[in-house]
Design a protein around this motif. Structure first.
Motif, PDB file in Angstrom:
ATOM      1  N   UNK A   1      41.152  31.268  34.389  1.00  0.00           N
ATOM      2  CA  UNK A   1      40.236  32.362  34.072  1.00  0.00           C
ATOM      3  C   UNK A   1      40.146  33.348  35.229  1.00  0.00           C
ATOM      4  N   UNK A   2      40.135  32.846  36.451  1.00  0.00           N
ATOM      5  CA  UNK A   2      40.077  33.723  37.623  1.00  0.00           C
ATOM      6  C   UNK A   2      41.320  34.606  37.691  1.00  0.00           C
ATOM      7  N   UNK A   3      42.485  34.024  37.486  1.00  0.00           N
ATOM      8  CA  UNK A   3      43.728  34.804  37.513  1.00  0.00           C
ATOM      9  C   UNK A   3      43.721  35.881  36.430  1.00  0.00           C
ATOM     10  N   UNK A   4      43.172  35.555  35.277  1.00  0.00           N
ATOM     11  CA  UNK A   4      43.078  36.530  34.201  1.00  0.00           C
ATOM     12  C   UNK A   4      42.199  37.702  34.613  1.00  0.00           C
ATOM     13  N   UNK A   5      41.067  37.426  35.217  1.00  0.00           N
ATOM     14  CA  UNK A   5      40.143  38.496  35.620  1.00  0.00           C
ATOM     15  C   UNK A   5      40.743  39.378  36.711  1.00  0.00           C
ATOM     16  N   UNK A   6      41.413  38.747  37.663  1.00  0.00           N
ATOM     17  CA  UNK A   6      41.979  39.506  38.776  1.00  0.00           C
ATOM     18  C   UNK A   6      43.117  40.423  38.331  1.00  0.00           C
ATOM     19  N   UNK A   7      43.681  40.161  37.173  1.00  0.00           N
ATOM     20  CA  UNK A   7      44.797  40.974  36.685  1.00  0.00           C
ATOM     21  C   UNK A   7      44.336  42.256  36.001  1.00  0.00           C
ATOM     22  N   UNK A   8      43.023  42.428  35.802  1.00  0.00           N
ATOM     23  CA  UNK A   8      42.512  43.592  35.068  1.00  0.00           C
ATOM     24  C   UNK A   8      42.257  44.768  36.006  1.00  0.00           C
ATOM     25  N   UNK A   9      42.661  45.953  35.564  1.00  0.00           N
ATOM     26  CA  UNK A   9      42.520  47.158  36.386  1.00  0.00           C
ATOM     27  C   UNK A   9      41.485  48.140  35.843  1.00  0.00           C
ATOM     28  N   UNK A  10      40.964  47.877  34.656  1.00  0.00           N
ATOM     29  CA  UNK A  10      39.927  48.728  34.083  1.00  0.00           C
ATOM     30  C   UNK A  10      38.711  47.877  33.741  1.00  0.00           C
ATOM     31  N   UNK A  11      37.536  48.497  33.839  1.00  0.00           N
ATOM     32  CA  UNK A  11      36.318  47.753  33.568  1.00  0.00           C
ATOM     33  C   UNK A  11      36.303  47.214  32.146  1.00  0.00           C
ATOM     34  N   UNK A  12      36.722  48.016  31.190  1.00  0.00           N
ATOM     35  CA  UNK A  12      36.685  47.582  29.799  1.00  0.00           C
ATOM     36  C   UNK A  12      37.593  46.372  29.580  1.00  0.00           C
ATOM     37  N   UNK A  13      38.741  46.349  30.252  1.00  0.00           N
ATOM     38  CA  UNK A  13      39.649  45.205  30.131  1.00  0.00           C
ATOM     39  C   UNK A  13      39.070  43.975  30.828  1.00  0.00           C
ATOM     40  N   UNK A  14      38.421  44.210  31.949  1.00  0.00           N
ATOM     41  CA  UNK A  14      37.769  43.116  32.665  1.00  0.00           C
ATOM     42  C   UNK A  14      36.675  42.491  31.802  1.00  0.00           C
ATOM     43  N   UNK A  15      35.855  43.336  31.191  1.00  0.00           N
ATOM     44  CA  UNK A  15      34.765  42.842  30.354  1.00  0.00           C
ATOM     45  C   UNK A  15      35.309  42.068  29.152  1.00  0.00           C
ATOM     46  N   UNK A  16      36.375  42.573  28.573  1.00  0.00           N
ATOM     47  CA  UNK A  16      36.985  41.881  27.428  1.00  0.00           C
ATOM     48  C   UNK A  16      37.524  40.507  27.850  1.00  0.00           C
ATOM     49  N   UNK A  17      38.203  40.469  28.989  1.00  0.00           N
ATOM     50  CA  UNK A  17      38.742  39.197  29.477  1.00  0.00           C
ATOM     51  C   UNK A  17      37.625  38.210  29.795  1.00  0.00           C
ATOM     52  N   UNK A  18      36.540  38.728  30.388  1.00  0.00           N
ATOM     53  CA  UNK A  18      35.433  37.862  30.799  1.00  0.00           C
ATOM     54  C   UNK A  18      34.657  37.306  29.625  1.00  0.00           C
ATOM     55  N   UNK A  19      34.358  38.136  28.651  1.00  0.00           N
ATOM     56  CA  UNK A  19      33.445  37.717  27.586  1.00  0.00           C
ATOM     57  C   UNK A  19      34.128  37.307  26.288  1.00  0.00           C
ATOM     58  N   UNK A  20      35.382  37.707  26.086  1.00  0.00           N
ATOM     59  CA  UNK A  20      36.062  37.353  24.839  1.00  0.00           C
ATOM     60  C   UNK A  20      37.179  36.330  25.028  1.00  0.00           C
ATOM     61  N   UNK A  21      37.869  36.391  26.166  1.00  0.00           N
ATOM     62  CA  UNK A  21      38.988  35.471  26.389  1.00  0.00           C
ATOM     63  C   UNK A  21      38.601  34.251  27.231  1.00  0.00           C
ATOM     64  N   UNK A  22      37.775  34.463  28.233  1.00  0.00           N
ATOM     65  CA  UNK A  22      37.386  33.351  29.110  1.00  0.00           C
ATOM     66  C   UNK A  22      36.662  32.225  28.372  1.00  0.00           C
ATOM     67  N   UNK A  23      35.737  32.498  27.441  1.00  0.00           N
ATOM     68  CA  UNK A  23      35.041  31.392  26.761  1.00  0.00           C
ATOM     69  C   UNK A  23      35.987  30.367  26.151  1.00  0.00           C
ATOM     70  N   UNK A  24      37.057  30.831  25.508  1.00  0.00           N
ATOM     71  CA  UNK A  24      38.006  29.890  24.917  1.00  0.00           C
ATOM     72  C   UNK A  24      38.732  29.093  25.992  1.00  0.00           C
ATOM     73  N   UNK A  25      38.992  29.722  27.133  1.00  0.00           N
ATOM     74  CA  UNK A  25      39.710  29.039  28.208  1.00  0.00           C
ATOM     75  C   UNK A  25      38.873  27.940  28.844  1.00  0.00           C
TER      76      UNK A  25
END
Length: 241
Positions: A88-112
């Protein structure tokens, strides 16, 4: 008189042993002496406690094996949790826009990390808080704006005011964070975020399983994950110079 006292002594010892057999069974020296006792006249042993000793040792071995399995299971669970957080940390660090970061944090991370939903809460009194505006509909529930002091207030609902982490059953006021999803949330993990300049944030994971989060669980991995999230958020929330 002496003969009476001598006869009473074995009876007292016998009563003491019957009252608490553990004083014999747990004494290795006494048990070894009894097992090694020479046969009495007629070929019978004075006492044969080998069966009782074996049964007791087997019970102890069963307890040790159960404890061993529990320790191994906990170790594997901790390793799995660490691996999930690392991904999950690697996924977040790969994001360059806030909207992508928020999507990764709240939509993709829960499943991980095996939870059902996540919410990012940010304290602000601004009407248009910079990068927090203009989000698409899929993220409309992912970001929750709280008034100053809102993070402390939500922590305090579970009696955890001032703490960096709280793992607890879902509170009745969970709809303030989870919205319409609150009805299905049975336990939650709260991670306090320091966003700089005295502003606080809150990362909340929700689970439909009431046993997923509780005070008996460790929060070290979540605290580490929260540290990553807050440092990433500062890039977008820092005031422009």
């Amino acid at each position: 008189m002496a003969e009476t006292q001598a006869a009473a002594a074995p009876r007292d010892l016998r009563e003491e042993i019957l009252a608490d057999p553990a004083i014999v069974l747990e004494d290795r020296v006494v048990m070894q002496a009894l097992i090694d006792a020479e046969p009495a006249p007629g070929g019978r042993k004075v006492v044969d406690l080998r069966g009782a000793l074996v049964t007791r040792l087997e019970a102890r071995l069963d307890r040790l094996e159960t404890t061993h399995r529990s320790v191994i299971a906990a170790a594997y669970e901790n390793l799995a949790g660490t691996t999930q957080i690392q991904k999950a940390v690697l996924l977040l660090l790969a994001q360059n826009r806030f909207v992508d970061f928020l999507r990764a944090l709240t939509l993709e991370t829960p499943e991980m990390v095996a939870v059902d939903c996540a919410r990012l809460c940010i304290e602000t009194d601004e009407a248009a808080p910079g990068p927090l505006t203009g989000l698409d509909e899929s993220l409309s529930e992912s970001l929750v704006i709280l008034p100053p002091g809102g993070v402390d207030a939500y922590f305090a609902l579970g009696g955890a005011a001032g703490r960096p982490i709280s793992l607890r059953p879902a509170v009745a006021e969970a709809d303030a964070v989870f919205g319409d999803t609150a009805d299905s949330i049975r336990s939650e993990a709260l991670v306090r975020l320091d966003l700089g300049d005295g502003r606080e944030g809150l990362l909340v994971f929700g689970a439909e399983d009431a046993r997923r989060f509780g005070p008996e669980h460790g929060g070290d991995l979540l605290e580490f994950f929260g540290g990553v999230v807050e440092r990433a958020l500062r890039r977008w929330l820092a005031p422009e110079s």
